[in-house]
Design a protein around this motif. Structure first.
Motif, PDB file in Angstrom:
ATOM      1  N   ARG A 162       0.443  -0.544  -2.110  1.00  8.13           N
ATOM      2  CA  ARG A 162      -0.338  -1.794  -2.135  1.00  8.13           C
ATOM      3  C   ARG A 162      -1.296  -1.862  -3.328  1.00  8.13           C
ATOM      4  O   ARG A 162      -1.938  -2.890  -3.525  1.00  8.13           O
ATOM      5  CB  ARG A 162      -1.143  -1.926  -0.851  1.00  8.13           C
ATOM      6  N   ALA A 163      -1.427  -0.790  -4.082  1.00  6.61           N
ATOM      7  CA  ALA A 163      -2.364  -0.774  -5.211  1.00  6.61           C
ATOM      8  C   ALA A 163      -1.940  -1.792  -6.263  1.00  6.61           C
ATOM      9  O   ALA A 163      -0.784  -1.816  -6.682  1.00  6.61           O
ATOM     10  CB  ALA A 163      -2.440   0.618  -5.820  1.00  6.61           C
ATOM     11  N   GLU A 164      -2.876  -2.637  -6.671  1.00 10.56           N
ATOM     12  CA  GLU A 164      -2.579  -3.678  -7.651  1.00 10.56           C
ATOM     13  C   GLU A 164      -2.802  -3.199  -9.084  1.00 10.56           C
ATOM     14  O   GLU A 164      -2.133  -3.659 -10.001  1.00 10.56           O
ATOM     15  CB  GLU A 164      -3.451  -4.908  -7.377  1.00 10.56           C
ATOM     16  N   ASN A 165      -3.745  -2.274  -9.273  1.00  7.80           N
ATOM     17  CA  ASN A 165      -4.057  -1.769 -10.616  1.00  7.80           C
ATOM     18  C   ASN A 165      -3.077  -0.637 -10.946  1.00  7.80           C
ATOM     19  O   ASN A 165      -3.283   0.519 -10.581  1.00  7.80           O
ATOM     20  CB  ASN A 165      -5.501  -1.289 -10.676  1.00  7.80           C
ATOM     21  N   LEU A 180       4.981   9.113  -9.788  1.00  9.48           N
ATOM     22  CA  LEU A 180       4.886   7.659  -9.673  1.00  9.48           C
ATOM     23  C   LEU A 180       6.160   7.084  -9.044  1.00  9.48           C
ATOM     24  O   LEU A 180       6.133   6.036  -8.408  1.00  9.48           O
ATOM     25  CB  LEU A 180       4.637   7.051 -11.062  1.00  9.48           C
ATOM     26  N   SER A 181       7.273   7.801  -9.174  1.00  9.92           N
ATOM     27  CA  SER A 181       8.536   7.318  -8.607  1.00  9.92           C
ATOM     28  C   SER A 181       8.522   7.334  -7.068  1.00  9.92           C
ATOM     29  O   SER A 181       9.387   6.738  -6.433  1.00  9.92           O
ATOM     30  CB  SER A 181       9.709   8.147  -9.129  1.00  9.92           C
ATOM     31  N   ALA A 182       7.552   8.006  -6.455  1.00 13.49           N
ATOM     32  CA  ALA A 182       7.444   8.041  -5.002  1.00 13.49           C
ATOM     33  C   ALA A 182       6.773   6.786  -4.439  1.00 13.49           C
ATOM     34  O   ALA A 182       6.740   6.580  -3.239  1.00 13.49           O
ATOM     35  CB  ALA A 182       6.672   9.289  -4.560  1.00 13.49           C
ATOM     36  N   VAL A 183       6.234   5.951  -5.339  1.00 16.16           N
ATOM     37  CA  VAL A 183       5.576   4.704  -4.931  1.00 16.16           C
ATOM     38  C   VAL A 183       6.634   3.619  -4.780  1.00 16.16           C
ATOM     39  O   VAL A 183       7.551   3.519  -5.597  1.00 16.16           O
ATOM     40  CB  VAL A 183       4.513   4.284  -5.980  1.00 16.16           C
ATOM     41  N   ARG A 184       6.486   2.817  -3.724  1.00 11.46           N
ATOM     42  CA  ARG A 184       7.389   1.675  -3.499  1.00 11.46           C
ATOM     43  C   ARG A 184       6.547   0.416  -3.559  1.00 11.46           C
ATOM     44  O   ARG A 184       5.840   0.103  -2.598  1.00 11.46           O
ATOM     45  CB  ARG A 184       8.059   1.784  -2.140  1.00 11.46           C
ATOM     46  N   ALA A 185       6.613  -0.281  -4.668  1.00  9.76           N
ATOM     47  CA  ALA A 185       5.838  -1.514  -4.804  1.00  9.76           C
ATOM     48  C   ALA A 185       6.277  -2.527  -3.762  1.00  9.76           C
ATOM     49  O   ALA A 185       7.462  -2.708  -3.511  1.00  9.76           O
ATOM     50  CB  ALA A 185       5.999  -2.075  -6.206  1.00  9.76           C
TER      51      ALA A 185
END
Length: 187
Positions: A162-165, A180-185
């Motif tokens: 959920r991070a926008e920045n 960073l690849s573990a993040v799912r926008a």
């Protein structure tokens, strides 16, 4: 006689459960509803509380300890030994307030990473407690935010999603050796 879920708000040298970290598949699985609130569930809640207190957390969801069940625990009053934790089994969001606020969040599954996340200020949730009794709560402030954060875990969503920045997200994750690849926008 039911298993007592009350535990001392203390750090244990060896917490009973292991908190999974960003990148672990257990964090991305949608949790299953609890069919029956029984002694097995109460024992799990007790272990979750002991683990959360040992990790200096204020919230913990069952998927964070690799248990695929819709159970979350919250305690924002760590310094108050007599204030009971909030135990929510099968929590369901019934609605949100109109005001949305930006506030810094962290997570036991992503230690030392803190990012601002936008969430509704007020949330209404129905759930069952550790005895299986139905409840409804209207929560705001830190409790409302933690409830939303923990319910996200039940849906395989992490606060970094959920991070926008995106610059801060990248810097924070990299500084703690997370990918960073573990993040799912979220769309």
């Amino acid at each position: 006689m039911p298993v007592d879920v009350v535990v001392e708000k203390a750090k244990l040298k060896n917490p009973p459960l292991d908190v999974r970290r960003l990148g672990d598949r257990a964090l991305r699985q949608p949790a299953k509803r609890v069919a029956k609130v029984d002694d097995e569930v109460r024992l799990l809640v007790r272990k979750m509380l002991q683990t959360m207190y040992s990790e200096d957390g204020i919230g913990l969801a069952a998927p964070q300890v690799a248990v695929n069940k819709q159970i979350i625990i919250i305690d924002v009053n760590l310094e108050e030994p007599t204030t009971p934790p909030l135990v929510m089994i099968n929590p369901t969001i019934q609605g949100f307030g109109e005001e949305v606020v930006l506030f810094e969040e962290g997570c036991l599954s992503i230690p030392q990473v803190f990012l601002e996340v936008r969430r509704p200020e007020v949330v209404k949730v129905s759930y069952r407690d550790e005895m299986g009794r139905p409840h409804s709560i209207l929560a705001d402030g830190i409790v409302g935010r933690v409830i939303q954060h923990e319910i996200d875990h039940l849906n395989g969503v992490l606060f970094v999603d959920r991070a926008e920045n995106k610059i801060a997200l990248s810097q924070e994750l990299t500084s703690q050796n997370f990918s960073l690849s573990a993040v799912r926008a979220l769309s």
